[in-house]
Design an enzyme around this catalytic site. Structure first.
Site, PDB file in Angstrom:
ATOM      1  N   LYS A  75       0.832  -1.198   0.000  1.00 33.61           N
ATOM      2  CA  LYS A  75       0.000   0.000   0.000  1.00 33.61           C
ATOM      3  C   LYS A  75       0.870   1.253   0.000  1.00 33.61           C
ATOM      4  CE  LYS A  75      -3.818   2.022   2.728  1.00 33.61           C
ATOM      5  NZ  LYS A  75      -4.680   1.813   3.917  1.00 33.61           N
ATOM      6  N   SER A 102      -9.394   2.444   3.047  1.00 32.57           N
ATOM      7  CA  SER A 102      -8.428   3.080   2.182  1.00 32.57           C
ATOM      8  C   SER A 102      -7.509   2.099   1.449  1.00 32.57           C
ATOM      9  CB  SER A 102      -7.577   4.044   3.025  1.00 32.57           C
ATOM     10  OG  SER A 102      -6.825   3.344   4.003  1.00 32.57           O
ATOM     11  N   SER A 136     -10.124   0.210   7.178  1.00 37.31           N
ATOM     12  CA  SER A 136      -9.486   0.307   5.864  1.00 37.31           C
ATOM     13  C   SER A 136      -8.952  -0.994   5.281  1.00 37.31           C
ATOM     14  CB  SER A 136      -8.350   1.340   5.909  1.00 37.31           C
ATOM     15  OG  SER A 136      -8.870   2.634   6.053  1.00 37.31           O
TER      16      SER A 136
END
Length: 493
Positions: free
Chosen positions: A77, A153, A177
């Site tokens: 990420k 996210s 997330s």
């Protein structure tokens, strides 16, 4: 150059690592398979925003660590999971020229496990949204329906795993997330206990300890094995603790007869979609048939107070992020450096007093104590992961009038006026009303997992959230393995 492995997408990470150990396939073949998959699928999804192909090819041909995932391709990420010498934009144009000076501890442990990094996945600016639509990199789309969001996210990570680019990708979970995108993309997503996995070396805590890092996977065993590889005490970690792991062996054990409480009611009093409710009720019946004691019971916490406490932390963290940005920019940060919503959130963070911030942190502890008592009666708490199916791309964007108002107030610096106007409350409720169930475990520090055994009427994935007492990932893994066998999901594509 090595040829791609034709059966690459048939295996999870453990399966691919086993093939490497048996010399049935070479890590270079897996790297080429992942590259081919990314290049063919990513243009339609926008899940991967940076590529490290040359470095990955060199790594695959080198002497890899003899870890449990030797030769397995993965994606990281674009937030906190720093790779030395690679960009780290956090979804923001303000960080477009930033290069990480060192590996994060999380990345070091992934390297030691033998994984090979192919690139970075998309995330909303500063990981602030439950959708992945940053202005800098553009929106990521859900592989199940390109008009829908994969959540956020860790939306880029979820889209990459769900579409078969890689068997596993990293995520972080500060308010849902990992679990939200896992639910929207039909994946298994665990948020571990606070302090279980490392967050340094840049910080000793992330989002005051609300955010915890792990991975998104298709199978329970991959999640368990990665937690074994990532767990362990971290020097300098504010909440780090040393504890026995062995989670991969836990999934082989029966869960026993668990006491399970469930609720379909939104903790902030907002609507819950009928498909989300039906998925919980159906799963409650399945759990009863498996021998568990299942009872409808809400968590003994004030959901609205939890929401306010979460949002107050949110404001403060964004204000600090924008202040820290000034060291990167070499000047005072301006509104045009970040997205309008991020700037307004930071403005509100500068408006909230230290006393207000501490009072809201105390709500975290009140909820944690209440949930510890709750888990003396119930082993697991079941809810929908989300209150709604995935939104359409662009659906949660601020309307034109709201955007103009935010820009005016932001440029004038009228934080108190904005709080009083109700505009931000409206934006916050619009966001949290779709995902009101996940924040509780972040504030209390409990382990919580989204399991992909739900589905909408039009066959989009829905997740079911299971939460246990702190440090009881073992219960979640044993129950997850039982459900994975009773209602298999890993072959759903």
């Amino acid at each position: 150059m090595s040829r791609p492995f034709s059966e690459y997408t048939y295996y999870d990470a453990i399966g691919l690592a086993e093939l490497v150990r048996k010399k049935s396939v070479h890590p270079s073949e897996l790297v080429e398979s992942a590259i081919e998959r990314i290049e063919s699928i990513n243009p339609g999804l926008n899940a991967v925003i940076s590529r490290f192909y040359d470095e990955a090819r060199k790594t695959a041909k080198s002497k890899l660590p003899e870890g449990p995932f030797r030769g397995v391709p993965t994606l990281v990420k674009d937030l906190i999971h720093a790779i030395e010498g690679a960009p780290l934009t956090s979804g923001s144009k303000a960080f477009r020229n930033y290069i990480s000076p060192q590996d994060s501890e999380f990345v070091k442990r992934l390297r030691n496990a033998g994984t090979i990094f192919l690139g970075q996945t998309n995330t909303p600016e500063f990981a602030l949204m439950g959708i992945t639509e940053p202005k800098f990199h553009g929106p990521t789309r859900n592989p199940w329906n390109l008009e829908r969001t994969p959540g956020g996210s860790s939306g880029g990570a979820a889209a990459a795993v769900a579409s078969g680019m890689v068997p596993v990708a990293t995520g972080s979970d500060g308010g849902g997330s990992i679990r939200i995108p896992a639910a929207y993309c039909g994946l298994y997503g665990l948020k571990p206990t606070r302090g279980r996995t490392p967050v340094g070396p840049y910080v000793g805590r992330y989002w005051q300890g609300a955010s915890v890092d792990h991975v998104l996977t298709r199978t329970v065993r991959d999640s368990a094995a990665f937690l074994d590889a990532l767990s362990g005490i971290e020097s300098g970690g504010a909440f780090s603790f040393d504890a026995k792991t062995g989670y991969l062996s836990e999934i082989k054990k029966p869960p026993g007869k668990l006491r399970i409480a469930f609720s379909t009611q939104s903790p902030i009093g907002t609507p819950v979609h009928p498909d989300c409710i039906e998925s919980v009720l159906h799963t409650a019946k399945l759990l009863h048939s498996l021998g568990h004691k299942v009872e409808e019971k809400e968590a003994p916490v004030d959901g609205k107070a939890i929401g306010r406490a979460f949002i107050t932390m949110y404001f403060g963290e964004v204000a600090a992020q924008i202040k820290n940005l000034e060291a990167i920019l070499g000047r005072k940060a301006r509104m045009g450096d970040v997205e309008s919503v991020s700037w307004i959130l930071g403005l509100l963070g500068r408006t909230v007093s230290a006393g207000e911030f501490v009072l809201n942190l105390q709500e975290w502890d009140k909820a944690a104590i209440a949930m510890e008592t709750f888990h003396e009666t119930y082993d697991v708490y079941l809810t929908p992961t989300t209150a709604m199916p995935p939104a359409k791309i662009g659906e949660l964007e601020p309307k034109v009038g709201e955007t103009i108002a935010m820009q005016i107030v932001g440029r004038l610096g009228l934080g108190r006026m904005l709080l009083a106007s109700g505009l931000v409350d409206q934006l916050v409720e619009q966001s949290l009303s779709r995902t009101p169930f996940t924040q509780l475990a972040n504030l209390t520090g409990q382990p919580s997992v989204s399991i992909p055994i739900g589905q909408t009427a039009d066959q989009l994935p829905l997740g079911l959230q299971f939460t246990a007492a702190k440090r009881r990932e073992d219960i979640l893994f044993r129950l997850s393995a039982q459900l994975e066998k009773a209602a298999p999901w890993s072959n759903h594509k």
